[in-house]
Design an enzyme around this catalytic site. Structure first.
Site, PDB file in Angstrom:
ATOM      1  N   LYS A   1       0.846  -1.188   0.000  1.00 45.78           N
ATOM      2  CA  LYS A   1       0.000   0.000   0.000  1.00 45.78           C
ATOM      3  C   LYS A   1       0.886   1.244   0.000  1.00 45.78           C
ATOM      4  O   LYS A   1       1.672   1.440   0.922  1.00 45.78           O
ATOM      5  CB  LYS A   1      -0.902   0.008   1.237  1.00 45.78           C
TER       6      LYS A   1
ATOM      7  N   ARG B   1      -9.492 -12.386   1.401  1.00 50.88           N
ATOM      8  CA  ARG B   1     -10.313 -13.464   0.842  1.00 50.88           C
ATOM      9  C   ARG B   1      -9.560 -14.788   0.813  1.00 50.88           C
ATOM     10  O   ARG B   1     -10.170 -15.852   0.857  1.00 50.88           O
ATOM     11  CB  ARG B   1     -10.788 -13.069  -0.553  1.00 50.88           C
TER      12      ARG B   1
END
Length: 624
Positions: free
Chosen positions: A356, A433
């Site tokens: 990020k 996920r």
């Protein structure tokens, strides 16, 4: 004793829980002597434990202070308002209640009576301060003539059939109590006569919830803080007796879970590691060992279960993963339905090799990437106190960190989940996920009938629904009705989103069964479709993306979102199994969202780096 099975992988040698009621709030650090970084073999399991101990001992030396949740005594009373004695008498008023006659006197009988005993000063002051009863308005006056030292008016607006309205009333009065250093307060409504008996119960519960949460402040990491002064709250005019007392106790139990959820999310990653989160889960099971048990799986045990997807995410971190499984079994043992609550448990998410970066990436807030697990463990604590009958609940968290190292998962790697399906990792920053995939397979193997997973999964969901509303994805209409009905009672805003099967085309891989991201468009939907691949078709399943409401940007703190809805749903199924319509919540509640536009943004809001929580770099549109 709780039936706790702990893995052979030792928890932190530097963490002592023997004298602590909560590990993550009272972390004890032991001395580390004669440690040489170069002498520790990097490949050994012990080296990772040692590295973690060193990190805790040197990274900030932060030890959270011991704190206690607000201890407030609630009582429901029927008493003449002018005779009540205490620090603040607060009256919740609607805009209609504030109507006045031609002589500028209140038409409402309750306000009229108070104003008479105050010599007309209440109506005069409300006029001078332009107080009209709008939501968010409040005024507290110190006037002689009543048993209370102060009188407060709190605006409820015009829409007063929502639990959030009365929760806000409790929060506003708690804020006033803080400012006045009040010890005891009373809260009433100007027009309680229009409420049904059931609605009075839910109103009292919402007010009590607001009062507790409005009093709570998470100051564990502040050098100086003040203890709340509020000790007792009387709720007047909404009835008395065992039913309302039971409802007030229920509200206190739910608040205990919400506060735990807030504290877990607020705790920084150098304090709340996967091991500490697992220790907190064990503490919950130990506290309520008559109904809760805990199983903590280590790396080797997860390998035996072939959790390749989860372990790939955890591989780069010096802090080893801990797979958490709590199980609630009701008193008496009779079980009518079995549920699983699965929470995403990334205690920190750097993004991995797709790190990020840039303005708006929010890497500094990625401690909240375990918000789903906080909701699940908060619900476990609350249900451990409430002890609903007839329902068995499994609380499952695949806890780990997503970091960067030579042992870490790389873009392009193919990982294999525990159901045998292969995943090409085209973005390491869509890691949540991957952990949930193995957690969902594990949940299905527990023989449950229904699963709800909660995760701070996608920035795309924030773009679609904003910061206050969580997205709901499920192929089951019955499950959607049940959970949405529970959210109407809890006051948490959920909105059902489509599961467009045609979007799965973007998730196909040329070398594996699937990829883990499908690009920007419909990112929240493709994430849900990905998770669906790991759920047994016989199990009713729901995914809740709470990326927006997990955090309050204005207050810079966690919200505890999800806890109260999970508790309400689980408790309701335990007491009224068989009613799957979900339409009659039994409290006269009305939906919070009445068809407002909550679709995806087209063009506006898709620019990156705007300093908002929707401003993620490209991979982040697919997932946290």
């Amino acid at each position: 004793m709780a039936a706790i099975r702990v893995s052979s992988l030792a928890l932190l040698a530097s963490t002592s829980a023997s004298s602590c009621s909560s590990v993550f709030t009272k972390l004890q650090l032991g001395p580390i002597r004669g440690v040489s970084f170069t002498a520790i073999p990097l490949c050994s399991r012990r080296s990772k434990r040692m590295a973690h101990s060193i990190a805790l001992a040197t990274l900030g030396l932060t030890q959270p202070k011991q704190t206690e949740a607000p201890k407030i005594s609630f009582a429901a009373k029927e008493i003449d308002l002018v005779e009540w004695k205490g620090d603040i008498l607060a009256v919740g008023v609607t805009e209609k209640d504030m109507a006045k006659d031609e002589n500028s006197k209140f038409k409402n009988s309750t306000l009229q009576k108070l104003d008479t005993h105050l010599g007309g000063f209440l109506s005069e002051a409300s006029t001078e301060e332009d107080f009209t009863g709008k939501a968010g308005q409040s005024t507290v006056l110190r006037l002689p003539g009543l048993g209370s030292k102060r009188v407060g008016l709190v605006g409820l607006g015009s829409a007063v059939n929502l639990s959030t309205t009365y929760r806000s009333l409790g929060e506003a009065v708690a804020a006033a109590a803080k400012s006045a250093l009040a010890i005891n307060i009373a809260i009433t409504l100007a027009s309680p006569e229009g409420l049904s008996a059931e609605k009075k119960l839910s109103t009292a519960s919402a007010i009590a919830t607001g009062a507790v949460l409005g009093t709570f402040e998470d100051n564990r990491f502040m050098s100086e803080s003040k203890k709340p002064s509020l000790k007792s709250v009387d709720i007047l005019g909404l009835g008395t007796g065992p039913e309302i007392e039971k409802k007030l106790k229920y509200a206190e139990d739910v608040c205990a879970g919400i506060i735990l959820g807030k504290e877990l999310v607020n705790a920084p990653a150098n304090v709340l590691t996967p091991a500490v989160l697992a220790e907190e889960a064990k503490r919950i099971a130990s506290t309520y060992n008559d109904v809760l048990s805990a199983t903590i799986l280590d790396v080797e045990q997860c390998k035996e279960l072939k959790m390749g997807s989860y372990l790939a995410v955890a591989a780069a971190s010096a802090n080893p993963p801990h797979f958490i499984h709590l199980c609630y079994k009701p008193p008496g043992g009779a079980v009518k339905t079995k549920l699983a609550l699965v929470g995403k448990g990334l205690t920190f998410d750097s993004g991995g090799y797709n790190i990020k970066t840039g303005p708006g990436c929010l890497i500094e807030l990625m401690k909240f990437d375990m918000g789903g697990s906080a909701a699940v463990l908060g619900a476990a604590k609350a249900l451990g106190q409430i002890k609903p009958a007839g329902v068995e609940v499994h609380f499952i968290v695949a806890a780990c960190e997503n970091m960067i190292s030579g042992t870490g998962m790389r873009p392009g790697d193919i990982v294999t989940a525990s159901n045998g399906k292969t995943i090409e990792v085209n973005n390491t920053d869509a890691e949540g996920r991957l952990t949930l995939a193995d957690a969902l397979v594990y949940a299905c193997n527990q023989g449950v009938e229904k699963i709800v997973d909660l995760a701070t999964l996608t920035g795309a969901c924030i773009v679609a629904l904003g910061p206050s509303i969580a997205g709901v994805f499920t192929p089951s209409d019955n499950l959607a009705s049940e959970v949405l009905a529970a959210s109407e009672i809890s006051g948490e805003k959920l909105w059902r989103m489509p599961m467009e099967e045609s979007y799965w085309e973007s998730m196909k891989s040329g070398v594996a069964d699937m990829v883990n991201t499908g690009g920007r468009q419909g990112g929240a939907i493709t994430a849900a479709l990905f998770l669906k691949q790991f759920v047994d078709e016989k199990v009713q399943w729901m995914h809740i993306d709470l990326a927006g409401p997990v955090w309050n940007d204005k207050k810079k703190t966690a919200t505890g979102f999800g806890v109260s809805t999970l508790v309400e749903w689980s408790n309701d199924l335990g007491t009224e199994v068989g009613d799957s319509s979900g339409q009659d919540c039994g409290f006269g509640c009305e939906g919070e969202l009445q068809g407002t536009m909550l679709g995806t943004a087209e063009g506006d809001g898709l620019s990156l780096g705007q300093g908002t929580r929707a401003g993620y770099e490209e991979g982040e549109w697919a997932g946290y």
